[in-house]
Scaffold this active site. Structure first.
Site, PDB file in Angstrom:
ATOM      1  N   SER A 161       0.812  -1.210   0.000  1.00  0.00           N
ATOM      2  CA  SER A 161       0.000   0.000   0.000  1.00  0.00           C
ATOM      3  C   SER A 161       0.850   1.267   0.000  1.00  0.00           C
ATOM      4  CB  SER A 161      -0.926   0.013   1.220  1.00  0.00           C
ATOM      5  OG  SER A 161      -1.669   1.223   1.257  1.00  0.00           O
ATOM      6  N   THR A 211      -9.310  -1.305   2.674  1.00  0.00           N
ATOM      7  CA  THR A 211      -9.140  -1.905   1.364  1.00  0.00           C
ATOM      8  C   THR A 211      -9.508  -3.389   1.426  1.00  0.00           C
ATOM      9  OG1 THR A 211      -7.602  -2.132  -0.502  1.00  0.00           O
ATOM     10  CG2 THR A 211      -6.671  -2.374   1.724  1.00  0.00           C
ATOM     11  N   LYS A 249     -13.966  -4.207   2.582  1.00  0.00           N
ATOM     12  CA  LYS A 249     -14.832  -3.088   2.223  1.00  0.00           C
ATOM     13  C   LYS A 249     -16.300  -3.314   2.565  1.00  0.00           C
ATOM     14  CE  LYS A 249     -11.967  -0.926  -1.305  1.00  0.00           C
ATOM     15  NZ  LYS A 249     -11.926  -0.355  -2.663  1.00  0.00           N
ATOM     16  N   GLY A 290     -15.300  -6.582 -14.721  1.00  0.00           N
ATOM     17  CA  GLY A 290     -15.370  -7.075 -13.360  1.00  0.00           C
ATOM     18  C   GLY A 290     -16.707  -6.749 -12.718  1.00  0.00           C
ATOM     19  N   GLY A 310     -16.905  -6.481  -8.786  1.00  0.00           N
ATOM     20  CA  GLY A 310     -16.692  -6.416  -7.335  1.00  0.00           C
ATOM     21  C   GLY A 310     -17.084  -5.076  -6.752  1.00  0.00           C
ATOM     22  N   TYR A 326      -2.493  -1.366  -9.922  1.00  0.00           N
ATOM     23  CA  TYR A 326      -1.282  -0.571 -10.153  1.00  0.00           C
ATOM     24  C   TYR A 326      -0.004  -1.246  -9.674  1.00  0.00           C
ATOM     25  CZ  TYR A 326      -1.797   0.798  -5.210  1.00  0.00           C
ATOM     26  OH  TYR A 326      -1.932   0.789  -3.846  1.00  0.00           O
ATOM     27  N   GLY A 383      -4.374   2.767 -11.425  1.00  0.00           N
ATOM     28  CA  GLY A 383      -5.089   2.897 -10.172  1.00  0.00           C
ATOM     29  C   GLY A 383      -4.450   3.879  -9.215  1.00  0.00           C
TER      30      GLY A 383
END
Length: 276
Positions: free
Chosen positions: A14, A61, A65, A125, A127, A216, A234
Site C-alpha cells: 500500500s 481496502t 470493504k 469485473g 466487485g 497498479y 489505479g
C-alpha cells in the site's frame, strides 16, 4: 497526536501511508498514519479499538470493504447504496461513520484526463470497486453501461445498481465478445485484480478511448500496455480518494486552493505525473 491507518490484507504494497503522511505534514495536522494487516475476522475488534479513542479514522481496502459496513454507527447515503465502504471516520465521541471515497477517486482521476461527461461506460469485473465505478459513471452522465466478466451471474449486484441509477445495462461474458470488442468504447474502467485481464486481451483489443485500470502493482498491466488511447493507473484513483480521506480525517477546510496543493503534493510523493 491522533492515529489513522489503512486496513487490509495483504497491505505491504500500500502507498496510502506515504500519501497520507505527506498530506498531514503539508497541512501541519498531527495525525500518525500507518498500515495494519487485518483479516476479516479481526474487523470487530478493530472497530472496538477505534471507538476507544485516539483515532481520526481508517482507510479500508480488500478484503474488508463490505465487512466493516455492519459495524458502523452511521453510513453515508453512498455506502448504503453501494453496500461497501473504503473510509471509516471516527468522531470525538468515538462513533464510527462509513464513507466511500472510491467514487471521488475515480471522478478525480478521470477529470484530470479531461473526462467530465460521457454517455457510455464499459466496466470489467463485478466487485466492490465496480460498484464505485458505476456510481461515478452516474455522476458523469452515463446512460449506457456494458458489464464484461467471465460469468454473467456475478453481475447481478452491479446491474441492479446501474438500473437503479437509470442506466441501460448490457451484460456480456468474455467468451461471447468478438475480436476488438472495446475498440470504440469512449471509457473503459477495469476493476480486475493485477494480471486479471492478461488473458482477455485478444477479445478486448486495443481500445482508443480512455482506460482506467484500477490495478497498479505491478504496472503497467498487460491491458494497459496493449491500449492505444489514454491510460490511467489505479494510482491516479488512489491519490484522489486519499485527498478526500485527508479532508475527512483532518477536519481542514478544503477550498479549491488547498485541495490543489494537497493533490499535487500527493502526486509528487509517489513520483506520479498528474494528467491534465
Amino acid at each position: 497526536m491522533l492515529r489513522a491507518a489503512v486496513l487490509g490484507q495483504p497491505i505491504g504494497h500500500s502507498k496510502s501511508p506515504v500519501l497520507h503522511s505527506t498530506a498531514y505534514a503539508l497541512l501541519e495536522v498531527p495525525i500518525d498514519y500507518r498500515a495494519i494487516d487485518l483479516s476479516p475476522e479481526q474487523a470487530e475488534a478493530q472497530a472496538a479499538e477505534l471507538r476507544a479513542g485516539g483515532w481520526a479514522g481508517c482507510s479500508v481496502t480488500m478484503p474488508l470493504k463490505d465487512v466493516f459496513v455492519p459495524l458502523m454507527d452511521e453510513l453515508s447515503d453512498r455506502v448504503r447504496q453501494l453496500g461497501a465502504l473504503n473510509t471509516i471516520i471516527v468522531d470525538a465521541q468515538g462513533r464510527l461513520r462509513g464513507e466511500n471515497t472510491d467514487v471521488d477517486g475515480i471522478l478525480g482521476a478521470l477529470a484530470d484526463a479531461g473526462v467530465r461527461q460521457v454517455e457510455r461506460l464499459t466496466v470489467l469485473g463485478a466487485g466492490n470497486t465496480t460498484l464505485a465505478a458505476v456510481a461515478a459513471g452516474a455522476e458523469l452522465g452515463v446512460r449506457e453501461l456494458r458489464i464484461v466478466l467471465r460469468n454473467e451471474l456475478k453481475a447481478q449486484k452491479v446491474a441492479a445498481l446501474a438500473e437503479e441509477l437509470g442506466m441501460h445495462v448490457r451484460v456480456e461474458e468474455l467468451g461471447s465478445l468478438g475480436e476488438g470488442a472495446l475498440a470504440a468504447d469512449p471509457l473503459v474502467i477495469s476493476t480486475l485484480p493485477p494480471h486479471g485481464a492478461d488473458d482477455w486481451l485478444s477479445a478486448l483489443g486495443a481500445g482508443t478511448g480512455v482506460l482506467l485500470d484500477v490495478a497498479y502493482d505491478p504496472w503497467p498491466s498487460a491491458l494497459a500496455e496493449s491500449w492505444v488511447g489514454p491510460v490511467l493507473s489505479g494510482e491516479h484513483m488512489l491519490v484522489h480518494q486519499a485527498v478526500e480521506q485527508v479532508r475527512l480525517f483532518s477536519g481542514v477546510n478544503f477550498d479549491e486552493s488547498v485541495r490543489e496543493n494537497v493533490t499535487n503534493a500527493l502526486y509528487a510523493s509517489i513520483g506520479l505525473h498528474r494528467e491534465g
